[in-house]
Motif scaffolding. Sequence first.
Motif, PDB file in Angstrom:
ATOM      1  N   MET A 177       0.832  -1.209   0.000  1.00 11.33           N
ATOM      2  CA  MET A 177       0.000   0.000   0.000  1.00 11.33           C
ATOM      3  C   MET A 177       0.866   1.259   0.000  1.00 11.33           C
ATOM      4  SD  MET A 177      -3.124  -0.840  -0.338  1.00 11.33           S
ATOM      5  CE  MET A 177      -3.900   0.722   0.061  1.00 11.33           C
ATOM      6  N   LYS A 178       1.969   1.216   0.724  1.00 12.60           N
ATOM      7  CA  LYS A 178       2.889   2.358   0.727  1.00 12.60           C
ATOM      8  C   LYS A 178       3.408   2.628  -0.680  1.00 12.60           C
ATOM      9  CE  LYS A 178       7.158   2.025   1.201  1.00 12.60           C
ATOM     10  NZ  LYS A 178       8.501   1.653   1.542  1.00 12.60           N
ATOM     11  N   GLU A 179       3.804   1.566  -1.371  1.00  9.61           N
ATOM     12  CA  GLU A 179       4.335   1.721  -2.727  1.00  9.61           C
ATOM     13  C   GLU A 179       3.266   2.211  -3.698  1.00  9.61           C
ATOM     14  OE1 GLU A 179       6.100  -2.088  -3.457  1.00  9.61           O
ATOM     15  OE2 GLU A 179       7.755  -1.696  -2.058  1.00  9.61           O
ATOM     16  N   ILE A 180       2.050   1.746  -3.536  1.00 10.66           N
ATOM     17  CA  ILE A 180       0.949   2.211  -4.385  1.00 10.66           C
ATOM     18  C   ILE A 180       0.693   3.695  -4.136  1.00 10.66           C
ATOM     19  CG2 ILE A 180      -1.540   2.007  -4.801  1.00 10.66           C
ATOM     20  CD1 ILE A 180      -1.142  -1.063  -4.230  1.00 10.66           C
ATOM     21  N   THR A 181       0.757   4.092  -2.883  1.00 11.02           N
ATOM     22  CA  THR A 181       0.572   5.505  -2.540  1.00 11.02           C
ATOM     23  C   THR A 181       1.701   6.347  -3.133  1.00 11.02           C
ATOM     24  OG1 THR A 181      -0.551   4.906  -0.495  1.00 11.02           O
ATOM     25  CG2 THR A 181       0.360   7.136  -0.621  1.00 11.02           C
ATOM     26  N   ARG A 182       2.920   5.865  -2.957  1.00 12.92           N
ATOM     27  CA  ARG A 182       4.090   6.627  -3.405  1.00 12.92           C
ATOM     28  C   ARG A 182       4.235   6.639  -4.923  1.00 12.92           C
ATOM     29  NH1 ARG A 182       9.157   3.568  -1.933  1.00 12.92           N
ATOM     30  NH2 ARG A 182       8.512   2.488  -3.824  1.00 12.92           N
ATOM     31  N   ASP A 183       4.107   5.467  -5.539  1.00 15.72           N
ATOM     32  CA  ASP A 183       4.446   5.324  -6.946  1.00 15.72           C
ATOM     33  C   ASP A 183       3.265   5.461  -7.903  1.00 15.72           C
ATOM     34  OD1 ASP A 183       6.970   4.804  -5.957  1.00 15.72           O
ATOM     35  OD2 ASP A 183       6.771   2.629  -6.133  1.00 15.72           O
ATOM     36  N   LYS A 184       2.060   5.250  -7.399  1.00 22.93           N
ATOM     37  CA  LYS A 184       0.888   5.243  -8.278  1.00 22.93           C
ATOM     38  C   LYS A 184      -0.170   6.241  -7.835  1.00 22.93           C
ATOM     39  CE  LYS A 184       1.472   0.357  -9.397  1.00 22.93           C
ATOM     40  NZ  LYS A 184       0.802  -0.950  -9.405  1.00 22.93           N
ATOM     41  N   ASN A 185       0.232   7.158  -6.964  1.00 16.48           N
ATOM     42  CA  ASN A 185      -0.685   8.178  -6.477  1.00 16.48           C
ATOM     43  C   ASN A 185      -1.947   7.562  -5.857  1.00 16.48           C
ATOM     44  OD1 ASN A 185      -1.218  10.891  -5.954  1.00 16.48           O
ATOM     45  ND2 ASN A 185      -2.472  11.106  -7.800  1.00 16.48           N
ATOM     46  N   GLY A 186      -1.792   6.395  -5.258  1.00 13.96           N
ATOM     47  CA  GLY A 186      -2.910   5.749  -4.579  1.00 13.96           C
ATOM     48  C   GLY A 186      -3.924   5.065  -5.474  1.00 13.96           C
ATOM     49  N   GLU A 187      -3.567   4.868  -6.729  1.00  9.70           N
ATOM     50  CA  GLU A 187      -4.508   4.229  -7.653  1.00  9.70           C
ATOM     51  C   GLU A 187      -4.226   2.732  -7.735  1.00  9.70           C
ATOM     52  OE1 GLU A 187      -5.027   6.264 -11.385  1.00  9.70           O
ATOM     53  OE2 GLU A 187      -4.661   8.196 -10.428  1.00  9.70           O
ATOM     54  N   LEU A 188      -5.178   1.956  -7.232  1.00  5.59           N
ATOM     55  CA  LEU A 188      -5.057   0.498  -7.232  1.00  5.59           C
ATOM     56  C   LEU A 188      -5.442  -0.077  -8.585  1.00  5.59           C
ATOM     57  CD1 LEU A 188      -6.779  -0.372  -3.847  1.00  5.59           C
ATOM     58  CD2 LEU A 188      -4.418  -0.861  -4.419  1.00  5.59           C
ATOM     59  N   THR A 189      -4.588  -0.958  -9.105  1.00  5.06           N
ATOM     60  CA  THR A 189      -4.932  -1.679 -10.322  1.00  5.06           C
ATOM     61  C   THR A 189      -5.540  -3.023  -9.933  1.00  5.06           C
ATOM     62  OG1 THR A 189      -2.808  -2.828 -10.458  1.00  5.06           O
ATOM     63  CG2 THR A 189      -2.960  -0.640 -11.528  1.00  5.06           C
ATOM     64  N   ASP A 190      -6.110  -3.705 -10.906  1.00  3.75           N
ATOM     65  CA  ASP A 190      -6.617  -5.054 -10.642  1.00  3.75           C
ATOM     66  C   ASP A 190      -5.479  -5.967 -10.209  1.00  3.75           C
ATOM     67  OD1 ASP A 190      -9.205  -4.310 -11.217  1.00  3.75           O
ATOM     68  OD2 ASP A 190      -9.156  -5.060 -13.284  1.00  3.75           O
ATOM     69  N   GLY A 191      -4.298  -5.771 -10.785  1.00  2.00           N
ATOM     70  CA  GLY A 191      -3.131  -6.560 -10.398  1.00  2.00           C
ATOM     71  C   GLY A 191      -2.724  -6.307  -8.953  1.00  2.00           C
ATOM     72  N   ASP A 192      -2.787  -5.040  -8.541  1.00  2.00           N
ATOM     73  CA  ASP A 192      -2.483  -4.703  -7.146  1.00  2.00           C
ATOM     74  C   ASP A 192      -3.459  -5.407  -6.208  1.00  2.00           C
ATOM     75  OD1 ASP A 192      -0.444  -2.872  -7.902  1.00  2.00           O
ATOM     76  OD2 ASP A 192      -1.894  -1.216  -8.033  1.00  2.00           O
ATOM     77  N   LYS A 193      -4.728  -5.356  -6.560  1.00  2.00           N
ATOM     78  CA  LYS A 193      -5.751  -5.993  -5.727  1.00  2.00           C
ATOM     79  C   LYS A 193      -5.523  -7.492  -5.627  1.00  2.00           C
ATOM     80  CE  LYS A 193      -9.245  -2.488  -6.675  1.00  2.00           C
ATOM     81  NZ  LYS A 193     -10.540  -2.196  -7.300  1.00  2.00           N
TER      82      LYS A 193
END
Length: 110
Positions: free
Chosen positions: A42-58
């Motif tokens: 979640m930290k990396e998603i926040t930092r690197d993807k501006n908090g946007e979750l992909t289906d792959g992240d999920k």
Amino acid sequence: MTLEEYQKRALTTVIETDNEFRDLLHWVLGINGEAGEIAETMKEITRDKNGELTDGDKKELAKEVGDVLWYLAVFAHNLGVPLEDIAKANLDKLQSRKARGVLQGSGDNR
């Protein structure tokens, strides 16, 4: 699948030692380690993807949640408490807090 069925099946994959405390410690550290992997993702998603979750992240997060569940199921069993009982008691506690208007706040005994 019920939590009882899950817990029984999870127990078929446990590697135990002859040291109960060591096993319990291993499982507690596993719970924390896997939960830490969720937090790190979640930290990396926040930092690197501006908090946007992909289906792959999920999908990856769901795998880590599964690992946490496994450790919780095994730990609970070794405490002598069925995971279903823990889940029911937790929901009962939360419903009571909701009914009393104290869902928010701090402390277990509110």
